[in-house]
Design an enzyme around this catalytic site. Structure first.
Site, PDB file in Angstrom:
ATOM      1  N   HIS A 188      30.243  30.220  35.669  1.00 13.38           N
ATOM      2  CA  HIS A 188      30.201  29.269  36.787  1.00 13.38           C
ATOM      3  C   HIS A 188      29.170  29.695  37.825  1.00 13.38           C
ATOM      4  CE1 HIS A 188      33.506  26.889  35.389  1.00 13.38           C
ATOM      5  NE2 HIS A 188      34.321  27.922  35.340  1.00 13.38           N
ATOM      6  N   ARG A 293      28.835  11.818  32.954  1.00 11.52           N
ATOM      7  CA  ARG A 293      29.976  12.533  32.364  1.00 11.52           C
ATOM      8  C   ARG A 293      31.271  11.992  32.960  1.00 11.52           C
ATOM      9  NH1 ARG A 293      26.105  16.545  33.725  1.00 11.52           N
ATOM     10  NH2 ARG A 293      25.252  17.658  31.918  1.00 11.52           N
ATOM     11  N   ARG A 329      29.079   8.204  29.189  1.00 11.69           N
ATOM     12  CA  ARG A 329      29.723   8.856  28.039  1.00 11.69           C
ATOM     13  C   ARG A 329      31.227   8.708  28.188  1.00 11.69           C
ATOM     14  NH1 ARG A 329      28.736  15.132  27.108  1.00 11.69           N
ATOM     15  NH2 ARG A 329      30.132  15.333  28.897  1.00 11.69           N
ATOM     16  N   GLU A 427      25.815  15.594  18.219  1.00 14.71           N
ATOM     17  CA  GLU A 427      26.068  16.962  18.673  1.00 14.71           C
ATOM     18  C   GLU A 427      26.799  17.789  17.623  1.00 14.71           C
ATOM     19  OE1 GLU A 427      28.562  16.819  22.191  1.00 14.71           O
ATOM     20  OE2 GLU A 427      29.482  14.955  21.493  1.00 14.71           O
ATOM     21  N   ASN A 450      23.334  21.184  23.477  1.00 17.54           N
ATOM     22  CA  ASN A 450      24.197  22.337  23.770  1.00 17.54           C
ATOM     23  C   ASN A 450      25.196  22.561  22.631  1.00 17.54           C
ATOM     24  OD1 ASN A 450      22.821  22.070  26.143  1.00 17.54           O
ATOM     25  ND2 ASN A 450      24.583  21.576  27.402  1.00 17.54           N
ATOM     26  N   ASP A 451      25.952  21.515  22.302  1.00 16.40           N
ATOM     27  CA  ASP A 451      26.927  21.649  21.220  1.00 16.40           C
ATOM     28  C   ASP A 451      26.254  21.685  19.859  1.00 16.40           C
ATOM     29  OD1 ASP A 451      29.390  22.075  22.356  1.00 16.40           O
ATOM     30  OD2 ASP A 451      29.845  19.955  22.624  1.00 16.40           O
ATOM     31  N   ARG A 461      28.951  29.278  22.660  1.00 20.41           N
ATOM     32  CA  ARG A 461      28.000  29.405  23.773  1.00 20.41           C
ATOM     33  C   ARG A 461      28.654  29.914  25.053  1.00 20.41           C
ATOM     34  NH1 ARG A 461      27.609  24.165  26.742  1.00 20.41           N
ATOM     35  NH2 ARG A 461      28.999  22.656  25.783  1.00 20.41           N
ATOM     36  N   CYS A 498      19.976  14.676  25.718  1.00 20.39           N
ATOM     37  CA  CYS A 498      20.669  14.815  27.002  1.00 20.39           C
ATOM     38  C   CYS A 498      21.191  16.228  27.225  1.00 20.39           C
ATOM     39  CB  CYS A 498      21.815  13.811  27.131  1.00 20.39           C
ATOM     40  SG  CYS A 498      23.159  14.070  25.964  1.00 20.39           S
TER      41      CYS A 498
END
Length: 539
Positions: A188, A293, A329, A427, A450-451, A461, A498
């Site tokens: 974070h 999101r 999404r 993804e 990312n995924d 990840r 994205c």
């Protein structure tokens, strides 16, 4: 002059004196008490104070780093109100007749240890959150006030580690950059650093001997330079000046088209996680929103958001974007985004478990409520809808069937709806491998790198131990992206990216040559990417 190599969180240069920040250990002693009722009241009062602090941190983070990044403080508040956690503290006070500080510290240690021993990486990471909230309550019980990590002059902050709350509380005008010994590039605090545009390094040995020393953070080479000589200092001062000049030049790109030198137009969109983020999209002159999101409407609530609540959020964004594309999404809950009121079972491998479209197709009423809200909002702007975590043609057809049923319901009720594009996120390797079949079913693909990287490389990840081999530039990942683009175009399906790779300027040229039609990035990345697009050719 000394040099240390670590891992870069943000490419950039910071020059200044180091201030070493030590949290200091809170000493908690076990004290016997006779009046347990009074001690229980002390705890309840401290807990309420801690919740107020977390709310203030949320509001501060909301203004400075957006709703997505502020959500961690809502998570902390929910954990602090957890029944099991509170029951354990109260029982310790009552049964052992001890002071509240000891009960909180003991419970915090026990719960943290319990999470640390879990197999799942997501739940192991929650151990740090438990420690953070228990330390917060103990601090309140001790009567401690918030510690100012920074002095009067801007500094590079060095620390063993930093909690998100510590990062958010700092005066950003006094923070040139930070260096930590521990932490992950997906933590974070790392995400907050990127959002605040602060040069940062992790994995650098840190101790109090750094206090007051002149240092340079080189985010490009992931290097910390201590006590630079005159020549080195001059070199980095010039680099810093060049960074500032480039930022000013980027402002001149506002209002310019995203067109390559040989005439290909690219859709340059931005990712958002809240209605408030729309202001950043407009300020950075993005052509639209490539990823809204929607799950953060659920994460910030204590119960399912109503159709009306969702409709108002989607409608506001669509109206604010004034005809520019807004791609929403659908709900992507699960994995690292847990919501208590969904009552999801514990999973050994949640990243590959019950999440996203799998929940929506299983709990259809939740899905229908969201689709009604999106379709209603489509009458007020240019909205697209995107389904995540797809692995089969059957899933896409089921989504389209439900959307059509919801559309007919609204029409029968004389509720206006607009035209809406439907797309899917690519993804999973499964979706990439059958992208030729999926392209026949939808209007567009958006590649979630990312995924896709995580699943293709079989690397979690979120696991800091694997950072050194997590390679989003891996040939397998790039080959899959190229395959998806080619398969999409054969069926007249436009293709975008994205995920974080969309903002990776080292790959922008290659993506353009692959034939990518759209890039959706953080708002701050729009103008740097526009510059590269306008200087590139696709042939």
């Amino acid at each position: 002059m000394e040099k240390f190599e670590g891992k870069s969180i943000l490419k950039g240069v910071a020059i200044g004196k180091i201030h070493y920040y030590s949290k200091g250990e809170q000493v908690v002693q076990r004290v016997s008490v006779e009046d347990t009722e009074a001690e229980l009241q002390r705890y309840e009062t401290a807990k309420e104070t801690a919740l107020e602090q977390l709310h203030e941190l949320y509001e501060k983070a909301l203004k400075e780093v957006g709703e997505v990044n502020a959500a961690i403080f809502d998570v902390h508040a929910m954990m602090l109100e957890d029944d099991d956690f509170n029951d354990s503290i109260r029982n310790t006070i009552s049964s052992q007749k001890v002071n509240a500080e000891y009960a909180v510290a003991t419970t915090g240690d026990n719960f943290a240890k319990m999470f640390e021993e879990m197999d799942d990486e997501y739940f192991r990471a929650r151990s740090a959150d438990i420690k953070d909230i228990s330390e917060r309550v103990v601090s309140v019980l001790h009567g401690a006030t918030a510690k100012n990590a920074l002095g009067d002059e801007p500094v590079i902050l060095a620390a063993k580690d930093l909690a998100p709350s510590e990062t958010v509380q700092m005066d950003k005008t006094k923070l040139l950059g930070f260096v930590t010994e521990f932490g992950s590039s997906n933590s974070h605090t790392a995400i907050l650093a990127r959002t605040m545009n602060i040069p940062a390094l992790i994995g650098i040995p840190v101790d109090e001997k750094l206090e007051g020393r002149t240092a340079v953070i080189d985010g490009v080479t992931a290097t910390l330079i201590l006590d630079p000589d005159e020549e080195t200092l001059k070199l980095y001062q010039e680099k810093k000046q060049e960074e500032e000049r480039q930022r000013e030049l980027l402002q001149e790109l506002k209002g310019k088209e995203d067109v390559t030198l040989d005439g290909k137009h690219i859709r340059l969109y931005a990712n958002i996680g809240s209605v408030g983020d729309t202001a950043k999209v407009l300020a950075n002159d993005a052509d639209g929103i490539g990823l809204f999101r929607s799950e953060f409407l659920y994460l910030e609530k204590s119960d399912y958001p109503t159709e009306e609540e969702q409709f108002q959020a989607y409608k506001t964004v669509a109206q604010n974007m004034a005809g520019k594309k807004v791609i929403i999404r659908t709900l992507d809950i699960g994995a690292d985004k847990q919501v208590d009121y969904f009552h999801l079972d514990h999973e050994d491998n949640p990243a590959m478990g019950y999440r996203a479209i799998r929940i929506c197709l299983d709990r259809e009423e939740i899905f229908r409520t969201q689709l009604r809200a999106i379709l209603r909002a489509s009458a007020y702007g240019n909205i697209g809808i995107m389904y995540p975590m797809i692995i089969s043609v059957d899933e896409v057809r089921k989504c389209r069937e439900i959307l059509e049923q919801v559309r007919r319901e609204l029409e029968r009720q004389d509720i206006p709806v607009g035209e809406i594009e439907q797309g899917i996120m690519i993804e999973t390797p499964a979706a990439a491998m059958i992208s030729d079949l999926l392209a026949e079913e939808v209007d567009f693909f958006s590649i979630g790198t990312n995924d896709l990287t995580q699943y293709t490389l079989a690397i979690d990840r979120q696991n800091a131990k694997l950072d050194s081999i997590y390679d989003s530039h891996h040939p397998a990942v790039l080959r899959m992206i190229r395959m998806v683009v080619e398969n999409g175009h054969k069926s007249g399906c436009w293709v975008g990216i994205c995920g974080e790779l969309g903002a990776d300027t080292t790959l922008t040229g290659e993506f353009l040559r692959m034939g990518i039609d759209e890039l959706s990035v953080t708002p701050a990345s729009v103008l740097p990417i526009r510059k590269i697009i306008r200087e590139s050719t696709v042939k």
